[in-house]
Motif scaffolding. Structure first.
Motif, PDB file in Angstrom:
ATOM      1  N   ASN A  13       0.836  -1.216   0.000  1.00 22.64           N
ATOM      2  CA  ASN A  13       0.000   0.000   0.000  1.00 22.64           C
ATOM      3  C   ASN A  13       0.868   1.263   0.000  1.00 22.64           C
ATOM      4  O   ASN A  13       1.994   1.268   0.504  1.00 22.64           O
ATOM      5  N   PRO A  14       0.309   2.337  -0.581  1.00 24.11           N
ATOM      6  CA  PRO A  14       1.078   3.580  -0.627  1.00 24.11           C
ATOM      7  C   PRO A  14       1.021   4.304   0.707  1.00 24.11           C
ATOM      8  O   PRO A  14       0.157   4.001   1.542  1.00 24.11           O
ATOM      9  N   GLU A  15       1.942   5.254   0.890  1.00 28.95           N
ATOM     10  CA  GLU A  15       1.812   6.165   2.036  1.00 28.95           C
ATOM     11  C   GLU A  15       0.618   7.071   1.722  1.00 28.95           C
ATOM     12  O   GLU A  15       0.499   7.568   0.604  1.00 28.95           O
ATOM     13  N   ILE A  16      -0.256   7.229   2.711  1.00 26.35           N
ATOM     14  CA  ILE A  16      -1.394   8.138   2.509  1.00 26.35           C
ATOM     15  C   ILE A  16      -1.315   9.218   3.590  1.00 26.35           C
ATOM     16  O   ILE A  16      -1.240   8.910   4.779  1.00 26.35           O
ATOM     17  N   PHE A  20      -4.967  18.238   7.144  1.00 34.10           N
ATOM     18  CA  PHE A  20      -5.789  19.439   6.944  1.00 34.10           C
ATOM     19  C   PHE A  20      -5.161  20.678   7.588  1.00 34.10           C
ATOM     20  O   PHE A  20      -5.373  21.783   7.110  1.00 34.10           O
ATOM     21  N   GLU A  21      -4.412  20.492   8.656  1.00 35.32           N
ATOM     22  CA  GLU A  21      -3.815  21.633   9.339  1.00 35.32           C
ATOM     23  C   GLU A  21      -2.771  22.327   8.451  1.00 35.32           C
ATOM     24  O   GLU A  21      -2.714  23.539   8.350  1.00 35.32           O
ATOM     25  N   ASN A  22      -1.947  21.518   7.795  1.00 34.09           N
ATOM     26  CA  ASN A  22      -0.885  22.076   6.940  1.00 34.09           C
ATOM     27  C   ASN A  22      -1.229  22.050   5.453  1.00 34.09           C
ATOM     28  O   ASN A  22      -0.399  22.386   4.616  1.00 34.09           O
ATOM     29  N   ASN A  23      -2.441  21.604   5.149  1.00 36.07           N
ATOM     30  CA  ASN A  23      -2.915  21.542   3.754  1.00 36.07           C
ATOM     31  C   ASN A  23      -1.989  20.696   2.856  1.00 36.07           C
ATOM     32  O   ASN A  23      -1.600  21.109   1.770  1.00 36.07           O
ATOM     33  N   ILE A  24      -1.647  19.519   3.350  1.00 49.97           N
ATOM     34  CA  ILE A  24      -0.812  18.591   2.563  1.00 49.97           C
ATOM     35  C   ILE A  24      -1.588  17.287   2.402  1.00 49.97           C
ATOM     36  O   ILE A  24      -2.002  16.669   3.396  1.00 49.97           O
ATOM     37  N   PHE A  25      -1.755  16.886   1.149  1.00 49.48           N
ATOM     38  CA  PHE A  25      -2.542  15.677   0.858  1.00 49.48           C
ATOM     39  C   PHE A  25      -1.789  14.862  -0.196  1.00 49.48           C
ATOM     40  O   PHE A  25      -1.449  15.396  -1.263  1.00 49.48           O
ATOM     41  N   SER A  26      -1.526  13.604   0.089  1.00 48.73           N
ATOM     42  CA  SER A  26      -0.762  12.829  -0.898  1.00 48.73           C
ATOM     43  C   SER A  26      -0.952  11.322  -0.777  1.00 48.73           C
ATOM     44  O   SER A  26      -1.296  10.804   0.297  1.00 48.73           O
ATOM     45  N   PHE A  27      -0.713  10.649  -1.919  1.00 48.64           N
ATOM     46  CA  PHE A  27      -0.602   9.187  -1.994  1.00 48.64           C
ATOM     47  C   PHE A  27       0.764   8.922  -2.624  1.00 48.64           C
ATOM     48  O   PHE A  27       1.021   9.419  -3.729  1.00 48.64           O
ATOM     49  N   LYS A  28       1.612   8.140  -1.967  1.00 49.61           N
ATOM     50  CA  LYS A  28       2.941   7.887  -2.536  1.00 49.61           C
ATOM     51  C   LYS A  28       3.335   6.420  -2.387  1.00 49.61           C
ATOM     52  O   LYS A  28       3.444   5.922  -1.257  1.00 49.61           O
ATOM     53  N   GLY A  29       3.554   5.757  -3.510  1.00 52.17           N
ATOM     54  CA  GLY A  29       4.008   4.360  -3.459  1.00 52.17           C
ATOM     55  C   GLY A  29       3.169   3.477  -4.367  1.00 52.17           C
ATOM     56  O   GLY A  29       2.376   3.966  -5.171  1.00 52.17           O
ATOM     57  N   ASN A  30       3.338   2.187  -4.246  1.00 54.54           N
ATOM     58  CA  ASN A  30       2.545   1.243  -5.047  1.00 54.54           C
ATOM     59  C   ASN A  30       1.278   0.841  -4.303  1.00 54.54           C
ATOM     60  O   ASN A  30       1.247   0.846  -3.076  1.00 54.54           O
ATOM     61  N   SER A  31       0.253   0.486  -5.078  1.00 53.76           N
ATOM     62  CA  SER A  31      -1.008   0.094  -4.448  1.00 53.76           C
ATOM     63  C   SER A  31      -1.480  -1.249  -5.003  1.00 53.76           C
ATOM     64  O   SER A  31      -2.063  -1.295  -6.083  1.00 53.76           O
ATOM     65  N   LEU A  32      -1.181  -2.322  -4.292  1.00 51.12           N
ATOM     66  CA  LEU A  32      -1.645  -3.639  -4.725  1.00 51.12           C
ATOM     67  C   LEU A  32      -2.110  -4.479  -3.544  1.00 51.12           C
ATOM     68  O   LEU A  32      -1.776  -5.667  -3.434  1.00 51.12           O
ATOM     69  N   PRO A  33      -2.908  -3.879  -2.638  1.00 55.04           N
ATOM     70  CA  PRO A  33      -3.354  -4.667  -1.481  1.00 55.04           C
ATOM     71  C   PRO A  33      -4.324  -5.757  -1.897  1.00 55.04           C
ATOM     72  O   PRO A  33      -5.046  -5.607  -2.892  1.00 55.04           O
ATOM     73  N   GLU A  34      -4.337  -6.835  -1.126  1.00 54.63           N
ATOM     74  CA  GLU A  34      -5.268  -7.917  -1.430  1.00 54.63           C
ATOM     75  C   GLU A  34      -6.698  -7.451  -1.138  1.00 54.63           C
ATOM     76  O   GLU A  34      -7.618  -7.768  -1.860  1.00 54.63           O
ATOM     77  N   ASN A  35      -6.864  -6.687  -0.059  1.00 55.71           N
ATOM     78  CA  ASN A  35      -8.176  -6.151   0.268  1.00 55.71           C
ATOM     79  C   ASN A  35      -8.096  -4.626   0.348  1.00 55.71           C
ATOM     80  O   ASN A  35      -7.591  -4.074   1.317  1.00 55.71           O
ATOM     81  N   VAL A  36      -8.608  -3.976  -0.697  1.00 58.18           N
ATOM     82  CA  VAL A  36      -8.489  -2.521  -0.781  1.00 58.18           C
ATOM     83  C   VAL A  36      -9.287  -1.799   0.309  1.00 58.18           C
ATOM     84  O   VAL A  36      -8.938  -0.687   0.708  1.00 58.18           O
ATOM     85  N   GLN A  65       1.378  10.098  -6.306  1.00 62.52           N
ATOM     86  CA  GLN A  65       2.592   9.527  -6.911  1.00 62.52           C
ATOM     87  C   GLN A  65       2.511   8.015  -6.759  1.00 62.52           C
ATOM     88  O   GLN A  65       3.230   7.415  -5.961  1.00 62.52           O
ATOM     89  N   ILE A  66       1.576   7.443  -7.487  1.00 61.78           N
ATOM     90  CA  ILE A  66       1.428   5.984  -7.457  1.00 61.78           C
ATOM     91  C   ILE A  66       1.999   5.451  -8.764  1.00 61.78           C
ATOM     92  O   ILE A  66       1.549   5.831  -9.847  1.00 61.78           O
ATOM     93  N   ASP A  67       2.966   4.585  -8.653  1.00 59.87           N
ATOM     94  CA  ASP A  67       3.672   4.098  -9.836  1.00 59.87           C
ATOM     95  C   ASP A  67       3.057   2.805 -10.374  1.00 59.87           C
ATOM     96  O   ASP A  67       3.227   2.447 -11.526  1.00 59.87           O
ATOM     97  N   PHE A  68       2.374   2.108  -9.507  1.00 56.92           N
ATOM     98  CA  PHE A  68       1.750   0.844  -9.919  1.00 56.92           C
ATOM     99  C   PHE A  68       0.515   0.604  -9.065  1.00 56.92           C
ATOM    100  O   PHE A  68       0.550   0.816  -7.853  1.00 56.92           O
TER     101      PHE A  68
END
Lengths: 131, 183
Positions: A13-16, A20-36, A65-68
């Motif tokens: 799973n990606p870093e999620i 809201f306090e610092n207004n930073i929102f991101s997904f970084k990494g691969n996402s292939l969990p068996e149960n999403v 930044q999801i590569d896969f």
């Protein structure tokens, strides 16, 4: 109560980060969990609940930044985009998703982004990063 | 153990060379095993100097095949779920083979899905993908029903398949997916 959600990156799973306090929102990494559901449901529930208290008129920029990703992750992100579109239609502040492409000529990833955009009706901005 | 009893090792190695298999795994398919197979696949493809886009296609198809087995594969009696995955390489072309047990009732459903995918053009596949993306709900297991279409889209080739009866309740399902650099 903290208005920040953070999930550490793993092999499946990606870093999620929804801060809201610092207004930073991101997904970084691969996402292939068996149960999403296990990965994304707590994150998305938090995000849309916090949005109800979001008083700022500033836009929310989500850096993807999801590569896969596997097909069930695609479905999960499409549902997320649909909800973002619903929010944008009702609010002054807008949720903007920017998806960084990290590989050159990654047609498959471009195809996934296009499919999510077309199915949800929500436009994801593609950003090409220099390799 | 006598020398003759160990001859099968050489025979398996010879067969793997003949069919140019980079990797073969047969056994239980759990999430931890999947992670291990994928890490090994990534390393193998990296060492082989496979170009990134081709490597990602092979990797993606492997994930869908392995997660299909994990979600839909059946176990025989008290044994663990049987799964088989192999990657063959001929020059720059890859063939990904997967096999698992399925219920006899699901044979026709899977066959029809593959035939539909095989008869669809590239644009039709994209439309089918978007339609399912929008209309299907994720199952309790978190599956989206997109696996076979995703595999076909990434492959750009027809999917080869075979069913063989195992017993009154179960059948073997074998899938072969080709990936070529020009796709």
């Amino acid at each position: 109560m903290s208005n920040k959600f953070f999930l550490e990156k793993t092999d499946s799973n990606p870093e999620i980060l929804f801060d809201f306090e610092n207004n930073i929102f991101s997904f970084k990494g691969n996402s292939l969990p068996e149960n999403v559901f296990l990965v994304y449901t707590p994150a998305f529930d938090f995000f849309f609940k916090e949005l109800q208290n979001y008083a700022s008129e500033k836009n929310i920029l989500i850096d993807i930044q999801i590569d896969f990703l596997n097909s069930s992750s695609v479905k999960m992100l499409m549902d997320f985009c649909k909800k973002c579109l619903d929010y944008n239609n009702l609010n002054t502040s807008q949720i903007i998703c920017e998806w960084s492409l990290t590989s050159k000529e990654d047609e498959d990833m471009e195809d996934i982004i296009l499919s999510i955009s077309e199915a949800s009706g929500y436009t994801i901005k593609k950003i090409s990063k220099k390799i | 153990m006598s020398k003759s009893n160990l001859n099968f090792v050489k025979a398996i190695g010879t067969k793997m060379n003949e069919h140019k298999f980079l990797l073969t795994y047969k056994g239980d398919i759990s999430q931890d095993i999947i992670k291990g197979i994928l890490a090994l696949t990534e390393k193998k493809l990296e060492l082989d100097g496979t170009e990134i886009s081709l490597k990602k296609k092979v990797f993606n198809i492997m994930v869908e095949c392995l997660q299909n087995i994990s979600h839909h594969g059946q176990a025989h009696e008290n044994q663990s779920k049987y799964g088989l995955i192999m990657i063959g390489r001929d020059q720059n072309d890859f063939a990904i083979y997967s096999s698992n047990l399925i219920t006899n009732e699901s044979v026709n459903d899977i066959k029809n899905k593959i035939e539909t995918v095989n008869h669809a053009s590239k644009d039709e596949l994209s439309e089918m993908y978007k339609e399912i993306l929008l209309s299907n709900r994720l199952s309790e297991k978190g599956t989206a029903g997109l696996g076979l279409i995703d595999i076909a889209k990434k492959s750009g080739n027809k999917l080869d398949y075979h069913f063989e009866s195992f017993n009154d309740n179960l059948s073997y399902f074998v899938l072969r997916t080709l990936v070529k650099p020009s796709n």
